[in-house]
Design a protein around this motif. Structure first.
Motif, PDB file in Angstrom:
ATOM      1  N   LEU A  98       0.826  -1.199   0.000  1.00 53.84           N
ATOM      2  CA  LEU A  98       0.000   0.000   0.000  1.00 53.84           C
ATOM      3  C   LEU A  98       0.865   1.255   0.000  1.00 53.84           C
ATOM      4  O   LEU A  98       0.643   2.183  -0.778  1.00 53.84           O
ATOM      5  CB  LEU A  98      -0.919   0.008   1.228  1.00 53.84           C
ATOM      6  CG  LEU A  98      -1.649   1.308   1.539  1.00 53.84           C
ATOM      7  CD1 LEU A  98      -2.853   1.466   0.630  1.00 53.84           C
ATOM      8  CD2 LEU A  98      -2.073   1.346   2.981  1.00 53.84           C
ATOM      9  N   LEU A  99       1.881   1.275   0.848  1.00 49.73           N
ATOM     10  CA  LEU A  99       2.715   2.468   0.988  1.00 49.73           C
ATOM     11  C   LEU A  99       3.706   2.659  -0.154  1.00 49.73           C
ATOM     12  O   LEU A  99       4.319   3.720  -0.264  1.00 49.73           O
ATOM     13  CB  LEU A  99       3.440   2.443   2.331  1.00 49.73           C
ATOM     14  CG  LEU A  99       2.510   2.523   3.549  1.00 49.73           C
ATOM     15  CD1 LEU A  99       3.296   2.412   4.836  1.00 49.73           C
ATOM     16  CD2 LEU A  99       1.670   3.772   3.527  1.00 49.73           C
ATOM     17  N   LYS A 100       3.848   1.664  -1.010  1.00 51.30           N
ATOM     18  CA  LYS A 100       4.720   1.814  -2.176  1.00 51.30           C
ATOM     19  C   LYS A 100       4.072   2.669  -3.265  1.00 51.30           C
ATOM     20  O   LYS A 100       4.753   3.239  -4.095  1.00 51.30           O
ATOM     21  CB  LYS A 100       5.087   0.441  -2.755  1.00 51.30           C
ATOM     22  CG  LYS A 100       6.094  -0.295  -1.913  1.00 51.30           C
ATOM     23  CD  LYS A 100       6.429  -1.642  -2.517  1.00 51.30           C
ATOM     24  CE  LYS A 100       7.385  -2.415  -1.620  1.00 51.30           C
ATOM     25  NZ  LYS A 100       7.624  -3.771  -2.132  1.00 51.30           N
ATOM     26  N   MET A 101       2.747   2.758  -3.254  1.00 51.96           N
ATOM     27  CA  MET A 101       2.062   3.575  -4.261  1.00 51.96           C
ATOM     28  C   MET A 101       1.712   4.935  -3.668  1.00 51.96           C
ATOM     29  O   MET A 101       1.693   5.102  -2.455  1.00 51.96           O
ATOM     30  CB  MET A 101       0.818   2.866  -4.799  1.00 51.96           C
ATOM     31  CG  MET A 101      -0.301   2.675  -3.814  1.00 51.96           C
ATOM     32  SD  MET A 101      -1.760   1.894  -4.535  1.00 51.96           S
ATOM     33  CE  MET A 101      -1.225   0.203  -4.642  1.00 51.96           C
ATOM     34  N   SER A 102       1.469   5.871  -4.541  1.00 57.75           N
ATOM     35  CA  SER A 102       1.087   7.214  -4.068  1.00 57.75           C
ATOM     36  C   SER A 102      -0.352   7.157  -3.574  1.00 57.75           C
ATOM     37  O   SER A 102      -1.150   6.344  -4.059  1.00 57.75           O
ATOM     38  CB  SER A 102       1.223   8.239  -5.186  1.00 57.75           C
ATOM     39  OG  SER A 102       0.164   8.097  -6.115  1.00 57.75           O
ATOM     40  N   PRO A 103      -0.709   8.012  -2.633  1.00 55.52           N
ATOM     41  CA  PRO A 103      -2.091   8.032  -2.152  1.00 55.52           C
ATOM     42  C   PRO A 103      -3.100   8.304  -3.266  1.00 55.52           C
ATOM     43  O   PRO A 103      -4.165   7.689  -3.309  1.00 55.52           O
ATOM     44  CB  PRO A 103      -2.088   9.164  -1.117  1.00 55.52           C
ATOM     45  CG  PRO A 103      -0.681   9.268  -0.668  1.00 55.52           C
ATOM     46  CD  PRO A 103       0.144   8.929  -1.864  1.00 55.52           C
ATOM     47  N   ALA A 104      -2.761   9.218  -4.172  1.00 54.66           N
ATOM     48  CA  ALA A 104      -3.669   9.527  -5.279  1.00 54.66           C
ATOM     49  C   ALA A 104      -3.874   8.291  -6.161  1.00 54.66           C
ATOM     50  O   ALA A 104      -4.988   8.021  -6.626  1.00 54.66           O
ATOM     51  CB  ALA A 104      -3.131  10.690  -6.100  1.00 54.66           C
ATOM     52  N   GLN A 105      -2.810   7.528  -6.361  1.00 54.96           N
ATOM     53  CA  GLN A 105      -2.901   6.302  -7.160  1.00 54.96           C
ATOM     54  C   GLN A 105      -3.763   5.269  -6.425  1.00 54.96           C
ATOM     55  O   GLN A 105      -4.573   4.581  -7.038  1.00 54.96           O
ATOM     56  CB  GLN A 105      -1.501   5.743  -7.424  1.00 54.96           C
ATOM     57  CG  GLN A 105      -1.489   4.520  -8.301  1.00 54.96           C
ATOM     58  CD  GLN A 105      -0.079   3.972  -8.496  1.00 54.96           C
ATOM     59  OE1 GLN A 105       0.851   4.326  -7.787  1.00 54.96           O
ATOM     60  NE2 GLN A 105       0.066   3.093  -9.456  1.00 54.96           N
ATOM     61  N   TYR A 106      -3.606   5.156  -5.109  1.00 55.59           N
ATOM     62  CA  TYR A 106      -4.419   4.232  -4.313  1.00 55.59           C
ATOM     63  C   TYR A 106      -5.904   4.581  -4.445  1.00 55.59           C
ATOM     64  O   TYR A 106      -6.736   3.699  -4.692  1.00 55.59           O
ATOM     65  CB  TYR A 106      -3.993   4.277  -2.840  1.00 55.59           C
ATOM     66  CG  TYR A 106      -4.878   3.450  -1.950  1.00 55.59           C
ATOM     67  CD1 TYR A 106      -4.747   2.063  -1.904  1.00 55.59           C
ATOM     68  CD2 TYR A 106      -5.859   4.044  -1.165  1.00 55.59           C
ATOM     69  CE1 TYR A 106      -5.571   1.298  -1.103  1.00 55.59           C
ATOM     70  CE2 TYR A 106      -6.691   3.286  -0.363  1.00 55.59           C
ATOM     71  CZ  TYR A 106      -6.545   1.912  -0.329  1.00 55.59           C
ATOM     72  OH  TYR A 106      -7.379   1.150   0.459  1.00 55.59           O
ATOM     73  N   VAL A 107      -6.226   5.864  -4.308  1.00 56.12           N
ATOM     74  CA  VAL A 107      -7.623   6.298  -4.424  1.00 56.12           C
ATOM     75  C   VAL A 107      -8.151   5.977  -5.814  1.00 56.12           C
ATOM     76  O   VAL A 107      -9.258   5.454  -5.964  1.00 56.12           O
ATOM     77  CB  VAL A 107      -7.758   7.804  -4.106  1.00 56.12           C
ATOM     78  CG1 VAL A 107      -9.135   8.331  -4.485  1.00 56.12           C
ATOM     79  CG2 VAL A 107      -7.474   8.064  -2.635  1.00 56.12           C
ATOM     80  N   GLU A 108      -7.359   6.269  -6.829  1.00 58.65           N
ATOM     81  CA  GLU A 108      -7.770   5.992  -8.211  1.00 58.65           C
ATOM     82  C   GLU A 108      -8.022   4.495  -8.417  1.00 58.65           C
ATOM     83  O   GLU A 108      -9.010   4.105  -9.048  1.00 58.65           O
ATOM     84  CB  GLU A 108      -6.703   6.499  -9.194  1.00 58.65           C
ATOM     85  CG  GLU A 108      -7.073   6.338 -10.649  1.00 58.65           C
ATOM     86  CD  GLU A 108      -8.289   7.153 -11.069  1.00 58.65           C
ATOM     87  OE1 GLU A 108      -9.000   6.693 -11.990  1.00 58.65           O
ATOM     88  OE2 GLU A 108      -8.551   8.216 -10.483  1.00 58.65           O
ATOM     89  N   ASN A 109      -7.161   3.646  -7.873  1.00 57.59           N
ATOM     90  CA  ASN A 109      -7.352   2.192  -7.982  1.00 57.59           C
ATOM     91  C   ASN A 109      -8.651   1.757  -7.319  1.00 57.59           C
ATOM     92  O   ASN A 109      -9.371   0.907  -7.845  1.00 57.59           O
ATOM     93  CB  ASN A 109      -6.178   1.434  -7.346  1.00 57.59           C
ATOM     94  CG  ASN A 109      -4.922   1.499  -8.180  1.00 57.59           C
ATOM     95  OD1 ASN A 109      -4.948   1.906  -9.344  1.00 57.59           O
ATOM     96  ND2 ASN A 109      -3.805   1.121  -7.585  1.00 57.59           N
ATOM     97  N   GLN A 110      -8.959   2.342  -6.153  1.00 57.39           N
ATOM     98  CA  GLN A 110     -10.190   1.983  -5.452  1.00 57.39           C
ATOM     99  C   GLN A 110     -11.417   2.423  -6.259  1.00 57.39           C
ATOM    100  O   GLN A 110     -12.415   1.696  -6.325  1.00 57.39           O
ATOM    101  CB  GLN A 110     -10.224   2.597  -4.047  1.00 57.39           C
ATOM    102  CG  GLN A 110      -9.091   2.169  -3.134  1.00 57.39           C
ATOM    103  CD  GLN A 110      -8.958   0.659  -3.019  1.00 57.39           C
ATOM    104  OE1 GLN A 110      -9.931  -0.074  -2.985  1.00 57.39           O
ATOM    105  NE2 GLN A 110      -7.726   0.189  -2.975  1.00 57.39           N
ATOM    106  N   LEU A 111     -11.328   3.581  -6.878  1.00 59.19           N
ATOM    107  CA  LEU A 111     -12.436   4.056  -7.714  1.00 59.19           C
ATOM    108  C   LEU A 111     -12.633   3.151  -8.926  1.00 59.19           C
ATOM    109  O   LEU A 111     -13.770   2.857  -9.315  1.00 59.19           O
ATOM    110  CB  LEU A 111     -12.194   5.502  -8.153  1.00 59.19           C
ATOM    111  CG  LEU A 111     -12.235   6.545  -7.032  1.00 59.19           C
ATOM    112  CD1 LEU A 111     -11.785   7.916  -7.542  1.00 59.19           C
ATOM    113  CD2 LEU A 111     -13.616   6.648  -6.410  1.00 59.19           C
TER     114      LEU A 111
END
Length: 190
Positions: A170-183
């Motif tokens: 989780l922490l290897k990706m950017s927060p914005a990328q994490y949110v985008e993946n969840q969307l």
């Protein structure tokens, strides 16, 4: 002859005035460019220092569970993650609620949680908190909070209780990328 000298004086005066005007205009353009150059880093730094909070709501699963995540971050750094899941009560919990009531069933649930070996491994970790709440006869709410500013991610990732969250990945990706993946995986932003 006097007319020529006077005419030359006027031409020189006009040229001098025009020269100053052009020089003044050039310096104005330079000043506005300087203002723009000095303003852009301020805007850029402000964006980097802004704390962003995104609330993601996931669709209900086949068994009736629904999850909500609150992701808080600044620039490229996760600050916290809160996972709230409301799910149907198991049959044995429903039976306990019928027999003893919600309050007594909640107390039994809390004691069983404290007795769980995997929960005991993580309950005292700084940056971690979790609660279980019986909402009613049919629903249970679980809230897990991770504060990445104080959480020892390496230690937390090794525990059975948090292993499924894959915190290191989780922490290897950017927060914005994490949110985008969840969307992209079906979440809706509230």
């Amino acid at each position: 002859m006097k007319k020529i000298v006077l005419l030359l004086g006027l031409v020189l005066l006009t040229l001098t005035a025009c020269g100053q005007k052009k020089s003044h205009t050039a310096s104005s353009a330079s000043t506005s460019e300087d203002k723009l150059d000095t303003t852009l880093p301020i805007i850029s730094n402000a964006e980097k220092n802004t704390v962003v909070k995104k609330t993601l709501l996931f669709p209900k699963t086949e068994n009736g569970s629904q999850q909500k995540q609150i992701v808080t971050y600044k620039d490229e750094q996760f600050l916290s993650l809160s996972i709230e899941q409301v799910s149907p009560n198991a049959d044995d919990l429903k039976q306990a609620i019928k027999e003893y009531g919600v309050e007594e069933a909640q107390a039994v649930l809390n004691r069983s949680l404290e007795a769980d070996e995997h929960y005991r491994q993580v309950k005292d970790l700084p940056g971690f908190s979790m609660s279980l709440q019986i909402l009613n006869e049919n629903e249970l709410k679980r809230v897990t909070n991770l504060d990445f500013q104080t959480l020892d991610v390496d230690k937390a990732a090794e525990t059975e209780y948090l292993k499924a969250l894959k915190l290191k990945e989780l922490l290897k990706m950017s927060p914005a990328q994490y949110v985008e993946n969840q969307l992209l995986n079906g979440a809706k932003e509230e």
